[in-house]
Design a protein around this motif. Structure first.
Motif, PDB file in Angstrom:
ATOM      1  N   GLU A 128       0.872  -1.174   0.000  1.00 55.70           N
ATOM      2  CA  GLU A 128       0.000   0.000   0.000  1.00 55.70           C
ATOM      3  C   GLU A 128       0.912   1.228   0.000  1.00 55.70           C
ATOM      4  N   LEU A 129       1.028   1.872  -1.151  1.00 56.88           N
ATOM      5  CA  LEU A 129       1.948   2.998  -1.308  1.00 56.88           C
ATOM      6  C   LEU A 129       1.207   4.322  -1.164  1.00 56.88           C
ATOM      7  N   ASN A 130       1.625   5.094  -0.188  1.00 64.28           N
ATOM      8  CA  ASN A 130       1.093   6.436   0.038  1.00 64.28           C
ATOM      9  C   ASN A 130       2.105   7.440  -0.506  1.00 64.28           C
ATOM     10  N   ILE A 131       1.672   8.290  -1.434  1.00 65.58           N
ATOM     11  CA  ILE A 131       2.575   9.273  -2.036  1.00 65.58           C
ATOM     12  C   ILE A 131       2.199  10.659  -1.513  1.00 65.58           C
ATOM     13  N   THR A 132       3.079  11.246  -0.745  1.00 64.94           N
ATOM     14  CA  THR A 132       2.796  12.536  -0.139  1.00 64.94           C
ATOM     15  C   THR A 132       4.101  13.223   0.221  1.00 64.94           C
ATOM     16  N   ASN A 133       4.081  14.550   0.272  1.00 59.14           N
ATOM     17  CA  ASN A 133       5.236  15.309   0.732  1.00 59.14           C
ATOM     18  C   ASN A 133       5.139  15.621   2.220  1.00 59.14           C
ATOM     19  N   ARG A 134       4.091  15.116   2.848  1.00 58.96           N
ATOM     20  CA  ARG A 134       3.927  15.277   4.292  1.00 58.96           C
ATOM     21  C   ARG A 134       4.642  14.144   5.017  1.00 58.96           C
ATOM     22  N   ASN A 135       5.339  14.464   6.105  1.00 57.23           N
ATOM     23  CA  ASN A 135       5.974  13.431   6.909  1.00 57.23           C
ATOM     24  C   ASN A 135       4.920  12.738   7.764  1.00 57.23           C
ATOM     25  N   VAL A 136       4.531  11.534   7.362  1.00 56.33           N
ATOM     26  CA  VAL A 136       3.490  10.820   8.095  1.00 56.33           C
ATOM     27  C   VAL A 136       4.017  10.376   9.454  1.00 56.33           C
ATOM     28  N   ASP A 137       3.101  10.194  10.396  1.00 57.10           N
ATOM     29  CA  ASP A 137       3.423   9.621  11.699  1.00 57.10           C
ATOM     30  C   ASP A 137       3.303   8.106  11.559  1.00 57.10           C
ATOM     31  N   LEU A 138       4.429   7.420  11.523  1.00 55.63           N
ATOM     32  CA  LEU A 138       4.411   5.991  11.230  1.00 55.63           C
ATOM     33  C   LEU A 138       3.527   5.207  12.194  1.00 55.63           C
ATOM     34  N   VAL A 139       3.643   5.496  13.482  1.00 59.75           N
ATOM     35  CA  VAL A 139       2.900   4.719  14.473  1.00 59.75           C
ATOM     36  C   VAL A 139       1.424   5.096  14.475  1.00 59.75           C
ATOM     37  N   ALA A 140       1.139   6.390  14.606  1.00 58.30           N
ATOM     38  CA  ALA A 140      -0.249   6.822  14.725  1.00 58.30           C
ATOM     39  C   ALA A 140      -1.056   6.532  13.466  1.00 58.30           C
ATOM     40  N   GLU A 141      -0.406   6.585  12.301  1.00 61.98           N
ATOM     41  CA  GLU A 141      -1.117   6.376  11.052  1.00 61.98           C
ATOM     42  C   GLU A 141      -0.948   4.968  10.490  1.00 61.98           C
ATOM     43  N   GLY A 142      -0.237   4.131  11.222  1.00 64.85           N
ATOM     44  CA  GLY A 142      -0.175   2.729  10.862  1.00 64.85           C
ATOM     45  C   GLY A 142       0.700   2.380   9.680  1.00 64.85           C
ATOM     46  N   TYR A 143       1.784   3.131   9.476  1.00 60.04           N
ATOM     47  CA  TYR A 143       2.704   2.812   8.380  1.00 60.04           C
ATOM     48  C   TYR A 143       3.845   1.930   8.881  1.00 60.04           C
ATOM     49  N   ASP A 144       4.237   0.975   8.049  1.00 61.75           N
ATOM     50  CA  ASP A 144       5.370   0.131   8.384  1.00 61.75           C
ATOM     51  C   ASP A 144       6.687   0.838   8.085  1.00 61.75           C
ATOM     52  N   LEU A 145       6.743   1.506   6.925  1.00 57.71           N
ATOM     53  CA  LEU A 145       7.974   2.126   6.452  1.00 57.71           C
ATOM     54  C   LEU A 145       7.663   3.481   5.827  1.00 57.71           C
ATOM     55  N   ALA A 146       8.670   4.322   5.759  1.00 60.37           N
ATOM     56  CA  ALA A 146       8.553   5.581   5.019  1.00 60.37           C
ATOM     57  C   ALA A 146       9.910   5.908   4.413  1.00 60.37           C
ATOM     58  N   ILE A 147       9.886   6.542   3.271  1.00 61.45           N
ATOM     59  CA  ILE A 147      11.112   7.019   2.637  1.00 61.45           C
ATOM     60  C   ILE A 147      11.183   8.521   2.863  1.00 61.45           C
ATOM     61  N   ARG A 148      12.307   8.974   3.385  1.00 60.51           N
ATOM     62  CA  ARG A 148      12.476  10.391   3.695  1.00 60.51           C
ATOM     63  C   ARG A 148      13.725  10.929   3.019  1.00 60.51           C
ATOM     64  N   TYR A 278      11.815   3.338   9.939  1.00 56.23           N
ATOM     65  CA  TYR A 278      10.764   2.582  10.621  1.00 56.23           C
ATOM     66  C   TYR A 278      10.928   2.766  12.124  1.00 56.23           C
ATOM     67  N   ALA A 279       9.879   2.448  12.870  1.00 56.97           N
ATOM     68  CA  ALA A 279       9.914   2.596  14.321  1.00 56.97           C
ATOM     69  C   ALA A 279      10.714   1.452  14.943  1.00 56.97           C
ATOM     70  N   PRO A 280      11.666   1.754  15.833  1.00 60.69           N
ATOM     71  CA  PRO A 280      12.546   0.708  16.364  1.00 60.69           C
ATOM     72  C   PRO A 280      11.844  -0.303  17.258  1.00 60.69           C
ATOM     73  N   HIS A 281      10.768   0.116  17.935  1.00 64.93           N
ATOM     74  CA  HIS A 281      10.094  -0.781  18.872  1.00 64.93           C
ATOM     75  C   HIS A 281       9.072  -1.677  18.183  1.00 64.93           C
ATOM     76  N   ARG A 282       8.873  -1.454  16.892  1.00 63.24           N
ATOM     77  CA  ARG A 282       7.903  -2.279  16.164  1.00 63.24           C
ATOM     78  C   ARG A 282       8.637  -3.430  15.487  1.00 63.24           C
ATOM     79  N   ARG A 283       8.174  -4.647  15.728  1.00 63.77           N
ATOM     80  CA  ARG A 283       8.783  -5.806  15.073  1.00 63.77           C
ATOM     81  C   ARG A 283       8.310  -5.830  13.627  1.00 63.77           C
ATOM     82  N   LEU A 284       9.237  -5.699  12.710  1.00 67.88           N
ATOM     83  CA  LEU A 284       8.875  -5.656  11.301  1.00 67.88           C
ATOM     84  C   LEU A 284       8.455  -7.038  10.816  1.00 67.88           C
ATOM     85  N   SER A 285       7.476  -7.061   9.933  1.00 69.76           N
ATOM     86  CA  SER A 285       7.057  -8.316   9.317  1.00 69.76           C
ATOM     87  C   SER A 285       8.130  -8.792   8.341  1.00 69.76           C
TER      88      SER A 285
END
Length: 301
Positions: A128-148, A278-285
């Protein structure tokens, strides 16, 4: 005797509602109705004795307890997914989903080529690819990864560098025919330059250049400036409205098609980094880890 974890369906509902951003979108994803999902969340909150979501007619937001529960629940489901993968054996196809956010520059011009190899190798992984110039909140918005892009502040997130993307100055042939080509950085002040206003600061992003072996940050000024989407300066430049600075991976095709010309090649030599975070405390799939490895391997070639 009741089962200890007979509420896992409600937990999965909670995760899906947060990831989709609304009861309506989550209901579509789960092929049910918003009212069914609302009851599931209410049941889960009653079981835990805490409020997980603040619900209004317009939006949902996580409470602090909800944010913590989301992190731990997603980690638990990732562990279950890994356990299934472990007993299925290496001969089975990698499955799962990855929620990835990327900025417009990278998503439109760099990511498609990088993703080709991964998608061919792992056709059962849904991205599920989200394309935006906004820095998403990985945890609050439920993203696994982000490219910055850029040098990342110490945010507590884990960053794996993908590449240092080289920069260049371009303009359309028609513009250069009218205005002539600058011969040095000092000449840029007499040209129509296309500034980009950074959303995070409200300030114009400086052009990063080199002169006589020195790094130069030159701030462009012009009667036409762009905000929110940095690809706007590229669109304006290729249509003859002035000079812009952009990444080589964007400029190469335009130059090859004759729609843009690089100038001041002697002033190039600097770059901006791109990283996957990615968030360090989240175990990646397994799927998320495989995607990170694939992106890093592809950019290192």
């Amino acid at each position: 005797m009741s089962r200890k974890f007979d509420h896992l369906g409600d937990v999965e509902t909670f995760i899906t509602v947060v990831e989709k951003g609304s009861m309506t979108m989550a209901a579509i994803a789960l092929a049910t109705t918003p009212s069914v999902l609302s009851r599931a969340i209410t049941r889960l909150e009653a079981r835990l004795g805490v409020q997980l979501l603040r619900r209004t007619t317009r939006r949902l937001s996580l409470t602090e307890q909800g944010r913590l529960y989301l992190e731990q629940s997603r980690a638990a489901f990732a562990l279950i997914e890994d356990a299934e993968r472990a007993i299925q054996g290496p001969g089975d196809e990698l499955r799962g989903s990855v929620r990835l956010s990327a900025p417009t520059t990278y998503a439109h011009h760099r990511l498609p080529a990088l993703m080709q190899r991964f998608c061919a190798q792992h056709p059962q992984v849904r991205i599920e690819l989200n394309i935006t110039n906004r820095n998403v909140d990985l945890v609050a918005e439920g993203y696994d990864l982000a490219i910055r892009m850029g040098n990342l502040p110490d945010s507590g997130l884990v960053a794996r560098k993908l590449e240092d993307a080289a920069m260049c100055l371009i303009a359309a042939p028609g513009y250069l025919a009218r205005a002539g080509a600058p011969q040095g950085i000092a000449d840029l002040g007499r040209h129509s330059c296309l500034p980009f206003v950074m959303p995070s600061t409200g300030r114009v992003s400086p052009w990063i250049l080199r002169e006589d072996g020195r790094d130069v940050d030159w701030v462009p000024h012009g009667g036409l400036q762009v905000s929110d989407d940095v690809l706007g300066v590229v669109t304006l430049a290729q249509n003859g409205l002035g000079i812009c600075q952009t990444y080589d991976f964007i400029a190469q095709d335009l130059i090859g098609q004759g729609r843009a010309v690089e100038m001041l090649k002697q002033a190039r030599g600097r770059s901006r980094p791109f990283s996957v975070i990615y968030a360090p405390h989240r175990r990646l799939s397994s799927a998320s880890r495989a995607l990170i490895d694939s992106l890093i391997e592809s950019t290192s070639k």
